[in-house]
Design a protein around this motif. Structure first.
Motif, PDB file in Angstrom:
ATOM      1  N   ARG A  67       1.923 -10.907   3.474  1.00 43.70           N
ATOM      2  CA  ARG A  67       3.101 -10.421   2.751  1.00 43.70           C
ATOM      3  C   ARG A  67       3.846 -11.631   2.197  1.00 43.70           C
ATOM      4  N   THR A  68       4.063 -11.631   0.883  1.00 47.91           N
ATOM      5  CA  THR A  68       4.747 -12.740   0.224  1.00 47.91           C
ATOM      6  C   THR A  68       5.874 -12.221  -0.663  1.00 47.91           C
ATOM      7  N   GLY A  69       6.591 -13.131  -1.285  1.00 46.27           N
ATOM      8  CA  GLY A  69       7.656 -12.767  -2.215  1.00 46.27           C
ATOM      9  C   GLY A  69       7.139 -12.134  -3.486  1.00 46.27           C
ATOM     10  N   TYR A  70       5.864 -12.280  -3.782  1.00 44.28           N
ATOM     11  CA  TYR A  70       5.278 -11.659  -4.980  1.00 44.28           C
ATOM     12  C   TYR A  70       4.412 -10.457  -4.635  1.00 44.28           C
ATOM     13  N   ARG A  93       5.297  -4.558   4.104  1.00 43.51           N
ATOM     14  CA  ARG A  93       4.092  -4.595   4.923  1.00 43.51           C
ATOM     15  C   ARG A  93       3.047  -3.628   4.391  1.00 43.51           C
ATOM     16  N   PHE A  94       1.819  -3.986   4.544  1.00 40.10           N
ATOM     17  CA  PHE A  94       0.654  -3.164   4.212  1.00 40.10           C
ATOM     18  C   PHE A  94      -0.201  -3.114   5.467  1.00 40.10           C
ATOM     19  N   PHE A  95      -1.331  -2.417   5.405  1.00 46.24           N
ATOM     20  CA  PHE A  95      -2.220  -2.343   6.562  1.00 46.24           C
ATOM     21  C   PHE A  95      -3.657  -2.401   6.067  1.00 46.24           C
ATOM     22  N   ILE A  96      -4.486  -3.250   6.690  1.00 49.84           N
ATOM     23  CA  ILE A  96      -5.908  -3.315   6.366  1.00 49.84           C
ATOM     24  C   ILE A  96      -6.684  -3.405   7.677  1.00 49.84           C
ATOM     25  N   ARG A  97      -7.827  -2.713   7.724  1.00 45.38           N
ATOM     26  CA  ARG A  97      -8.623  -2.693   8.945  1.00 45.38           C
ATOM     27  C   ARG A  97     -10.062  -2.347   8.601  1.00 45.38           C
ATOM     28  N   ARG A  98     -10.998  -2.938   9.329  1.00 35.33           N
ATOM     29  CA  ARG A  98     -12.400  -2.540   9.195  1.00 35.33           C
ATOM     30  C   ARG A  98     -12.613  -1.303  10.056  1.00 35.33           C
ATOM     31  N   LEU A  99     -13.219  -0.290   9.454  1.00 34.96           N
ATOM     32  CA  LEU A  99     -13.478   0.967  10.152  1.00 34.96           C
ATOM     33  C   LEU A  99     -14.804   0.914  10.901  1.00 34.96           C
ATOM     34  N   LYS A 100     -15.026   1.867  11.760  1.00 33.68           N
ATOM     35  CA  LYS A 100     -16.272   1.934  12.541  1.00 33.68           C
ATOM     36  C   LYS A 100     -17.502   2.029  11.640  1.00 33.68           C
ATOM     37  N   SER A 101     -17.334   2.573  10.438  1.00 40.47           N
ATOM     38  CA  SER A 101     -18.438   2.687   9.482  1.00 40.47           C
ATOM     39  C   SER A 101     -18.826   1.327   8.890  1.00 40.47           C
ATOM     40  N   GLY A 102     -17.952   0.341   9.036  1.00 38.71           N
ATOM     41  CA  GLY A 102     -18.153  -0.961   8.406  1.00 38.71           C
ATOM     42  C   GLY A 102     -17.354  -1.105   7.127  1.00 38.71           C
ATOM     43  N   ASN A 103     -16.846   0.000   6.602  1.00 42.36           N
ATOM     44  CA  ASN A 103     -16.020  -0.039   5.397  1.00 42.36           C
ATOM     45  C   ASN A 103     -14.609  -0.481   5.752  1.00 42.36           C
ATOM     46  N   LEU A 104     -13.829  -0.836   4.729  1.00 43.26           N
ATOM     47  CA  LEU A 104     -12.456  -1.266   4.938  1.00 43.26           C
ATOM     48  C   LEU A 104     -11.481  -0.166   4.550  1.00 43.26           C
ATOM     49  N   LEU A 105     -10.399  -0.071   5.285  1.00 43.23           N
ATOM     50  CA  LEU A 105      -9.288   0.833   4.979  1.00 43.23           C
ATOM     51  C   LEU A 105      -8.089  -0.022   4.599  1.00 43.23           C
ATOM     52  N   LEU A 106      -7.444   0.318   3.497  1.00 42.18           N
ATOM     53  CA  LEU A 106      -6.215  -0.340   3.064  1.00 42.18           C
ATOM     54  C   LEU A 106      -5.156   0.734   2.873  1.00 42.18           C
ATOM     55  N   VAL A 107      -3.992   0.553   3.489  1.00 42.98           N
ATOM     56  CA  VAL A 107      -2.859   1.449   3.279  1.00 42.98           C
ATOM     57  C   VAL A 107      -1.768   0.612   2.632  1.00 42.98           C
ATOM     58  N   LYS A 108      -1.341   1.043   1.456  1.00 40.36           N
ATOM     59  CA  LYS A 108      -0.366   0.292   0.661  1.00 40.36           C
ATOM     60  C   LYS A 108       0.488   1.244  -0.150  1.00 40.36           C
ATOM     61  N   HIS A 109       1.487   0.694  -0.806  1.00 44.46           N
ATOM     62  CA  HIS A 109       2.362   1.473  -1.673  1.00 44.46           C
ATOM     63  C   HIS A 109       1.778   1.544  -3.080  1.00 44.46           C
ATOM     64  N   GLY A 110       1.596   2.753  -3.585  1.00 45.20           N
ATOM     65  CA  GLY A 110       1.228   2.978  -4.976  1.00 45.20           C
ATOM     66  C   GLY A 110      -0.189   2.606  -5.347  1.00 45.20           C
ATOM     67  N   PRO A 111      -0.452   2.602  -6.663  1.00 43.40           N
ATOM     68  CA  PRO A 111      -1.797   2.285  -7.143  1.00 43.40           C
ATOM     69  C   PRO A 111      -2.150   0.815  -6.918  1.00 43.40           C
ATOM     70  N   LEU A 112      -3.428   0.522  -6.979  1.00 38.39           N
ATOM     71  CA  LEU A 112      -3.914  -0.835  -6.722  1.00 38.39           C
ATOM     72  C   LEU A 112      -3.473  -1.833  -7.781  1.00 38.39           C
ATOM     73  N   ASP A 113      -3.313  -1.358  -9.012  1.00 37.71           N
ATOM     74  CA  ASP A 113      -3.077  -2.259 -10.140  1.00 37.71           C
ATOM     75  C   ASP A 113      -1.629  -2.307 -10.600  1.00 37.71           C
ATOM     76  N   ARG A 114      -0.696  -1.741  -9.779  1.00 34.11           N
ATOM     77  CA  ARG A 114       0.702  -1.714 -10.193  1.00 34.11           C
ATOM     78  C   ARG A 114       1.609  -1.871  -8.986  1.00 34.11           C
ATOM     79  N   GLN A 115       2.630  -2.679  -9.163  1.00 32.14           N
ATOM     80  CA  GLN A 115       3.600  -2.885  -8.095  1.00 32.14           C
ATOM     81  C   GLN A 115       4.693  -1.832  -8.215  1.00 32.14           C
ATOM     82  N   VAL A 116       4.913  -1.088  -7.134  1.00 28.48           N
ATOM     83  CA  VAL A 116       5.954  -0.061  -7.097  1.00 28.48           C
ATOM     84  C   VAL A 116       6.923  -0.391  -5.970  1.00 28.48           C
TER      85      VAL A 116
END
Length: 188
Positions: A59-62, A90-113
């Motif tokens: 987590r940073t100022g940007y 704050r955001f949340f990232i974790r590797r799942l049991k499947s081996g894939n990654l889970l990301l929980v964040k605010h809004g779309p990936l390409d836009r800051q909300v």
């Protein structure tokens, strides 16, 4: 590995390691946010990449900064802006049991909300691309997601809503398949 934020000086996003299942910890390395004005609360999270390297999101100022380590956390690249857009929260990232990654964040990936529209994303390629965006909560004032996955694969995310007013702690449960469905709203 234990992420530890240190206020003041350099090497704010530190990593400590335990070789005895948490009985003791020793300093391993640190990543530096090069512009002190871009420091926030760090709240860094580390995932082991499929190639064995480590990836730290900070987590940073940007928004979200990113650093990598090829040597089990001894040395880290400088923290630079991630392609994942995010507010100063704050955001949340974790590797799942499947081996894939889970990301929980605010809004779309390409836009800051603002701190609204908390969404869950899945990466099938170690964080290079992300799928889904199931909506966990659309309200303004949701923040601080954290979570765990049960043995049966159910994902549980907790977060807060309106910390100074309603002071709610919310828990949602969903599957990896549901998180990958961008048209889905997960009921609380």
């Amino acid at each position: 590995l234990l992420p530890v934020a240190v206020w003041g000086g350099t090497g704010s996003s530190r990593v400590y390691v335990s070789a005895d299942h948490g009985e003791s910890f020793e300093y391993r390395g640190e990543a530096t946010i090069t512009a002190p004005s871009e420091r926030s609360c760090d709240e860094h999270m580390i995932i082991e990449q499929l190639d064995g390297g480590l990836r730290m999101l900070v987590r940073t100022g940007y928004g979200i900064g990113e650093s990598t380590s090829p040597d089990s956390g001894k040395t880290w690249s400088d923290v630079n802006p991630s392609d994942i857009k995010h507010p100063v929260s704050r955001f949340f990232i974790r590797r799942l049991k499947s081996g894939n990654l889970l990301l929980v964040k605010h809004g779309p990936l390409d836009r800051q909300v603002n701190r609204c529209c908390l969404k869950a994303y899945i990466s099938y390629d170690d964080g290079i691309t992300w799928s889904g965006g199931a909506l966990l909560d659309a309200r303004e004032g949701v923040s601080y997601p954290d979570g765990a996955q049960q043995e049966d694969g159910t994902i549980h995310i907790v977060y807060d809503y309106d910390r100074r007013g309603a002071k709610e702690i919310i828990e949602v449960a969903f599957t990896e398949t549901e998180a990958a469905d961008e048209s889905l709203t997960i009921p609380t």
